[in-house]
Design a protein around this motif. Sequence first.
Motif: not given
Length: 371
Positions: A300-307, A325-330, A334-338
Amino acid sequence: MAEAGPDQPQITPEEVLNRVAAAGGHLLLEDLTPDELKAWRHAARTAQLRLLRAGTARLSKWTSGNSLRISVRDPTAPPKPPRQTSSPKPTPKSQDHGDFVGREIRVSSQLPKVPHALIVEMQDGMARRDAGRWRPYHSRAFVPEWIPDVPRQKTGRMLRIWQAILDEARFRGYRVRVGGQRGGEHVTIEAGREEFRLTSGGTQNGLWLRLHPEEGYRRQKNTSWSDTEDRPLEQQLGAMFDRLELMIKAAVERREEEDRQAAVRQRRWEAAMTKARKQFAEQHRKDTLRERIDEAREAEDIRAYAAALRSSAETVDPSRRDHVIAWATWAQTYADEIDPVLNRTGMPITPEPGRDDLAPYLHGWSPWGPS
């Protein structure tokens, strides 16, 4: 072993054990003739000693008039729930512990034509010792320690006494052997798993026998017999075997109690190991749960950071926007994977614990065994 008379039935130890097994562990023989009762008792005695030599099963027998009850049980087995039975249970007072207590033992006036092998060795050793008695020590022939050291004129008596001892031991189902290392050999009487040393010797004043109890159990009385003015050693062999019977009985009871305690300890250890494995599995699940909660929070923290990163990409220099944008996409991928919630991860598989892994849950028990 004593031979049965012409009218005495031949009963073997195997038949005793087979009949008891067929009867479910408890055999009752009634209306036996005196010869039949004697044959069954003697065969049961031999079967009792055979069971003592191997395994943990034990045979007990009770005599009442012309009836004989024989039971075989394993004291180390878990206790069975009581069951109703129509036959009355024997009381401890009726149990027959001493088949041969008080039995008279006779010493022959001469050795048999074919004496026991140990008698032959004794005779040869006594002759070698006597031949070298007056020689220098370094030139004497080696004579094992178990050979009785007696004056030459008393060797015949000692050999006949030992022949009577060996015959009686064979009749009772005991095994007699010479054990120990060179220079420290001794005659051992084996009764089941119990062993007792028997030593002998003599002087001009008379002969003696000494029965040695088990190692570690020295508190035994009346374990020596010797010639006296009114009773020669030959007349005391019955008393020696009576003492041996009592020592065997005490040793067997002690061994059975040790076996019983060991079996109880084994069951308690196995129960502790089973409980420890359950606690290990439970702790593994708790640890896994905490790890997955941490992973979910991290996702969740990673998703918030990416958004937030995507939102700020609009204000970034166009030359760097694609990299942001590429870094936010990756990060989103990764957040979805873990994320264990998104992956719907189920009950964790408990790994096979090592011995040391179970130690914290055994509360004093060793993970390597009950001892």
